[in-house]
Design a protein around this motif. Structure first.
Motif, PDB file in Angstrom:
ATOM      1  N   GLY A  44      -6.459  49.980   5.542  1.00 45.81           N
ATOM      2  CA  GLY A  44      -5.934  48.802   6.226  1.00 45.81           C
ATOM      3  C   GLY A  44      -6.475  47.494   5.666  1.00 45.81           C
ATOM      4  O   GLY A  44      -5.937  46.422   5.944  1.00 45.81           O
ATOM      5  N   ASN A  45      -7.521  47.557   4.877  1.00 47.32           N
ATOM      6  CA  ASN A  45      -8.083  46.347   4.266  1.00 47.32           C
ATOM      7  C   ASN A  45      -7.286  45.944   3.033  1.00 47.32           C
ATOM      8  O   ASN A  45      -6.923  46.798   2.210  1.00 47.32           O
ATOM      9  CB  ASN A  45      -9.537  46.593   3.842  1.00 47.32           C
ATOM     10  N   HIS A  46      -7.088  44.635   2.876  1.00 50.51           N
ATOM     11  CA  HIS A  46      -6.396  44.127   1.687  1.00 50.51           C
ATOM     12  C   HIS A  46      -7.146  44.543   0.420  1.00 50.51           C
ATOM     13  O   HIS A  46      -6.539  44.813  -0.615  1.00 50.51           O
ATOM     14  CB  HIS A  46      -6.307  42.596   1.776  1.00 50.51           C
ATOM     15  N   SER A  47      -8.470  44.631   0.511  1.00 52.97           N
ATOM     16  CA  SER A  47      -9.284  45.010  -0.659  1.00 52.97           C
ATOM     17  C   SER A  47      -8.993  46.424  -1.151  1.00 52.97           C
ATOM     18  O   SER A  47      -9.217  46.730  -2.330  1.00 52.97           O
ATOM     19  CB  SER A  47     -10.781  44.920  -0.311  1.00 52.97           C
ATOM     20  N   PHE A  48      -8.536  47.297  -0.269  1.00 49.46           N
ATOM     21  CA  PHE A  48      -8.337  48.703  -0.650  1.00 49.46           C
ATOM     22  C   PHE A  48      -7.423  48.826  -1.866  1.00 49.46           C
ATOM     23  O   PHE A  48      -7.777  49.434  -2.872  1.00 49.46           O
ATOM     24  CB  PHE A  48      -7.772  49.489   0.547  1.00 49.46           C
ATOM     25  N   GLU A  49      -6.234  48.241  -1.792  1.00 48.81           N
ATOM     26  CA  GLU A  49      -5.278  48.363  -2.901  1.00 48.81           C
ATOM     27  C   GLU A  49      -5.768  47.612  -4.136  1.00 48.81           C
ATOM     28  O   GLU A  49      -5.533  48.036  -5.268  1.00 48.81           O
ATOM     29  CB  GLU A  49      -3.885  47.855  -2.489  1.00 48.81           C
ATOM     30  N   MET A  50      -6.462  46.475  -3.927  1.00 40.71           N
ATOM     31  CA  MET A  50      -6.977  45.707  -5.066  1.00 40.71           C
ATOM     32  C   MET A  50      -7.990  46.545  -5.859  1.00 40.71           C
ATOM     33  O   MET A  50      -7.950  46.604  -7.084  1.00 40.71           O
ATOM     34  CB  MET A  50      -7.653  44.415  -4.577  1.00 40.71           C
ATOM     35  N   ILE A  51      -8.902  47.211  -5.132  1.00 40.34           N
ATOM     36  CA  ILE A  51      -9.951  47.997  -5.802  1.00 40.34           C
ATOM     37  C   ILE A  51      -9.367  49.278  -6.400  1.00 40.34           C
ATOM     38  O   ILE A  51      -9.729  49.692  -7.497  1.00 40.34           O
ATOM     39  CB  ILE A  51     -11.093  48.297  -4.805  1.00 40.34           C
ATOM     40  N   LYS A  52      -8.425  49.871  -5.684  1.00 46.13           N
ATOM     41  CA  LYS A  52      -7.773  51.078  -6.201  1.00 46.13           C
ATOM     42  C   LYS A  52      -7.047  50.768  -7.515  1.00 46.13           C
ATOM     43  O   LYS A  52      -7.067  51.568  -8.455  1.00 46.13           O
ATOM     44  CB  LYS A  52      -6.789  51.607  -5.143  1.00 46.13           C
ATOM     45  N   ALA A  53      -6.439  49.587  -7.588  1.00 44.88           N
ATOM     46  CA  ALA A  53      -5.690  49.207  -8.795  1.00 44.88           C
ATOM     47  C   ALA A  53      -6.613  48.741  -9.923  1.00 44.88           C
ATOM     48  O   ALA A  53      -6.453  49.142 -11.078  1.00 44.88           O
ATOM     49  CB  ALA A  53      -4.673  48.110  -8.449  1.00 44.88           C
ATOM     50  N   ASP A  80      -7.411  59.117  -1.727  1.00 47.95           N
ATOM     51  CA  ASP A  80      -6.163  59.292  -0.967  1.00 47.95           C
ATOM     52  C   ASP A  80      -6.398  60.033   0.348  1.00 47.95           C
ATOM     53  O   ASP A  80      -5.766  59.733   1.361  1.00 47.95           O
ATOM     54  CB  ASP A  80      -5.129  60.038  -1.816  1.00 47.95           C
ATOM     55  N   SER A  81      -7.314  61.005   0.364  1.00 48.91           N
ATOM     56  CA  SER A  81      -7.510  61.819   1.570  1.00 48.91           C
ATOM     57  C   SER A  81      -8.417  61.152   2.599  1.00 48.91           C
ATOM     58  O   SER A  81      -8.225  61.317   3.803  1.00 48.91           O
ATOM     59  CB  SER A  81      -8.076  63.193   1.191  1.00 48.91           C
ATOM     60  N   PHE A 115     -28.095  37.873  -2.324  1.00 48.64           N
ATOM     61  CA  PHE A 115     -29.417  38.161  -2.872  1.00 48.64           C
ATOM     62  C   PHE A 115     -29.343  39.090  -4.082  1.00 48.64           C
ATOM     63  O   PHE A 115     -30.139  38.990  -5.013  1.00 48.64           O
ATOM     64  CB  PHE A 115     -30.263  38.821  -1.777  1.00 48.64           C
ATOM     65  N   ALA A 116     -28.396  40.019  -4.047  1.00 44.17           N
ATOM     66  CA  ALA A 116     -28.268  40.988  -5.133  1.00 44.17           C
ATOM     67  C   ALA A 116     -26.798  41.304  -5.353  1.00 44.17           C
ATOM     68  O   ALA A 116     -25.990  41.208  -4.423  1.00 44.17           O
ATOM     69  CB  ALA A 116     -29.036  42.271  -4.801  1.00 44.17           C
ATOM     70  N   SER A 117     -26.474  41.675  -6.577  1.00 44.12           N
ATOM     71  CA  SER A 117     -25.094  42.054  -6.902  1.00 44.12           C
ATOM     72  C   SER A 117     -25.123  43.335  -7.717  1.00 44.12           C
ATOM     73  O   SER A 117     -25.847  43.422  -8.724  1.00 44.12           O
ATOM     74  CB  SER A 117     -24.410  40.945  -7.719  1.00 44.12           C
ATOM     75  N   PHE A 118     -24.339  44.310  -7.274  1.00 47.10           N
ATOM     76  CA  PHE A 118     -24.270  45.603  -7.939  1.00 47.10           C
ATOM     77  C   PHE A 118     -22.833  45.802  -8.430  1.00 47.10           C
ATOM     78  O   PHE A 118     -21.915  45.987  -7.627  1.00 47.10           O
ATOM     79  CB  PHE A 118     -24.686  46.716  -6.965  1.00 47.10           C
ATOM     80  N   GLU A 119     -22.655  45.743  -9.747  1.00 47.72           N
ATOM     81  CA  GLU A 119     -21.311  45.824 -10.326  1.00 47.72           C
ATOM     82  C   GLU A 119     -20.892  47.282 -10.429  1.00 47.72           C
ATOM     83  O   GLU A 119     -21.594  48.104 -11.027  1.00 47.72           O
ATOM     84  CB  GLU A 119     -21.323  45.169 -11.718  1.00 47.72           C
ATOM     85  N   CYS A 120     -19.748  47.591  -9.833  1.00 48.49           N
ATOM     86  CA  CYS A 120     -19.330  48.986  -9.657  1.00 48.49           C
ATOM     87  C   CYS A 120     -17.974  49.273 -10.290  1.00 48.49           C
ATOM     88  O   CYS A 120     -17.061  48.460 -10.210  1.00 48.49           O
ATOM     89  CB  CYS A 120     -19.205  49.306  -8.165  1.00 48.49           C
ATOM     90  N   GLN A 121     -17.866  50.473 -10.826  1.00 49.99           N
ATOM     91  CA  GLN A 121     -16.593  50.968 -11.354  1.00 49.99           C
ATOM     92  C   GLN A 121     -16.310  52.308 -10.664  1.00 49.99           C
ATOM     93  O   GLN A 121     -17.254  53.067 -10.406  1.00 49.99           O
ATOM     94  CB  GLN A 121     -16.755  51.192 -12.853  1.00 49.99           C
ATOM     95  N   ILE A 122     -15.033  52.593 -10.416  1.00 47.88           N
ATOM     96  CA  ILE A 122     -14.719  53.890  -9.802  1.00 47.88           C
ATOM     97  C   ILE A 122     -15.198  55.005 -10.733  1.00 47.88           C
ATOM     98  O   ILE A 122     -14.877  55.025 -11.918  1.00 47.88           O
ATOM     99  CB  ILE A 122     -13.220  54.030  -9.510  1.00 47.88           C
ATOM    100  N   PHE A 131     -18.363  55.155  -6.461  1.00 39.27           N
ATOM    101  CA  PHE A 131     -18.550  54.150  -7.507  1.00 39.27           C
ATOM    102  C   PHE A 131     -19.803  54.450  -8.323  1.00 39.27           C
ATOM    103  O   PHE A 131     -20.805  54.929  -7.780  1.00 39.27           O
ATOM    104  CB  PHE A 131     -18.737  52.757  -6.889  1.00 39.27           C
ATOM    105  N   GLU A 132     -19.756  54.086  -9.606  1.00 44.12           N
ATOM    106  CA  GLU A 132     -20.984  54.042 -10.405  1.00 44.12           C
ATOM    107  C   GLU A 132     -21.403  52.585 -10.549  1.00 44.12           C
ATOM    108  O   GLU A 132     -20.585  51.716 -10.878  1.00 44.12           O
ATOM    109  CB  GLU A 132     -20.763  54.648 -11.798  1.00 44.12           C
ATOM    110  N   VAL A 133     -22.689  52.321 -10.296  1.00 40.47           N
ATOM    111  CA  VAL A 133     -23.221  50.970 -10.508  1.00 40.47           C
ATOM    112  C   VAL A 133     -23.508  50.829 -12.006  1.00 40.47           C
ATOM    113  O   VAL A 133     -24.363  51.530 -12.551  1.00 40.47           O
ATOM    114  CB  VAL A 133     -24.498  50.723  -9.687  1.00 40.47           C
ATOM    115  N   LEU A 134     -22.773  49.931 -12.658  1.00 44.01           N
ATOM    116  CA  LEU A 134     -22.918  49.748 -14.107  1.00 44.01           C
ATOM    117  C   LEU A 134     -23.979  48.711 -14.445  1.00 44.01           C
ATOM    118  O   LEU A 134     -24.602  48.754 -15.508  1.00 44.01           O
ATOM    119  CB  LEU A 134     -21.583  49.285 -14.713  1.00 44.01           C
TER     120      LEU A 134
END
Lengths: 181, 181
Positions: free
Chosen positions: B56-65, B132-133, B118-125, B139-142
């Motif tokens: 339901g979050n707008h971020s969901f589709e953005m991060i999935k894409a 989907d389920s 304070f901190a930022s953790f850059e993540c990739q799927i 995520f892996e923190v790069l």
């Protein structure tokens, strides 16, 4: 102090803040307890909790085999016990006996609750798709019991290296919350 | 205050205590931010974080894409901002602008960090098998960056209904810890 029934769809109130928990299990006539900090709420209803239980823990095989456990919420008074439970193994230690804790029969699972904890969430494996690949269990909370609906426990939050943060002040920003969240 | 590189295998020191985080994302020219409390550490190395991001979050589709995001750690001074970010939608709000936050280019992902955190953790799927389920991203923190290695942020822990607990006192039981944990 007696525990009272609590709605399983609301266990997030206790688990979302990220406290250290004690996970109790039972398999082949033996009880065990482990300390866990790698868990997250995953759904309100069904009430789902995801737990990363490293395969190196004696509890891992017990829970994988019995398919259930109890997630217990310890208050700060149990800090020394919690730290020590996390630093010995159920393979050679009866932790209930060693730490003077009381196994309490659960209502819906074979694993015992820890009587001294503030709340007990009885869990059954809901999906084991990530157990072999990530040691990640998705549990459904079948039954929840909490000691008091008015008091709030002071919880412990683990940061590694033996260092815990305790929770502190409460801040209410209910006025900005437009939906149930 | 400047952020410094931090070992990705040690981000659990900040995330295991269970703080509310701000997840920033970028897709098709637009940035977004959401408030998240349903996450857990899953592994030291690779550095894995599991996040339940409701569809339901707008971020969901953005991060999935886009397949990436930044997990940012806000201190208590941002509490009002954190609460309000969780109660409006990126579908009709530019949250960086509305809340006076600064998008900061990340080093390893397309999503921006939030400079004020304070901190930022850059993540990739890392694995989308449960997206989907269960809406559950692994995520892996790069890349990790933290403002100070000596100070410790006062974090917020969400309990539902607009109520946050702040973290408090630190307790050290290092003497009982027999292994890295």
């Amino acid at each position: 102090m007696k525990k009272y029934p609590y709605p399983v769809s609301e266990v997030r109130r206790f688990l979302e803040p990220g406290p250290i928990v004690l996970v109790s299990s039972h398999w082949q006539g033996k009880d065990n307890i482990m300390t866990l900090g790698w868990q997250t709420v995953m759904e309100f209803s069904p009430s789902l909790i995801g737990c990363m239980i490293s395969a190196g823990n004696h509890s891992f095989e017990m829970i994988k085999a019995s398919r259930d456990c109890v997630i217990n919420l310890p208050e700060v008074g149990l800090l020394d016990t919690v730290a020590q439970i996390g630093n010995c193994s159920g393979s050679n230690t009866d932790k209930f006996t060693r730490f003077g804790l009381t196994p309490e029969p659960a209502q819906s699972v074979g694993a015992p609750a820890v009587a001294e904890c503030f709340a007990s969430f009885e869990c059954q494996i809901y999906d084991d798709v990530l157990v072999d690949s990530y040691n990640f269990f998705i549990f459904e909370v079948l039954c929840a019991r909490v000691k008091s609906l008015t008091d709030w426990p002071q919880t412990m939050h683990y940061t590694g290296d033996g260092i815990f943060r305790l929770d502190g002040e409460t801040v209410n920003r209910h006025q900005w919350f437009t939906k149930v969240s």
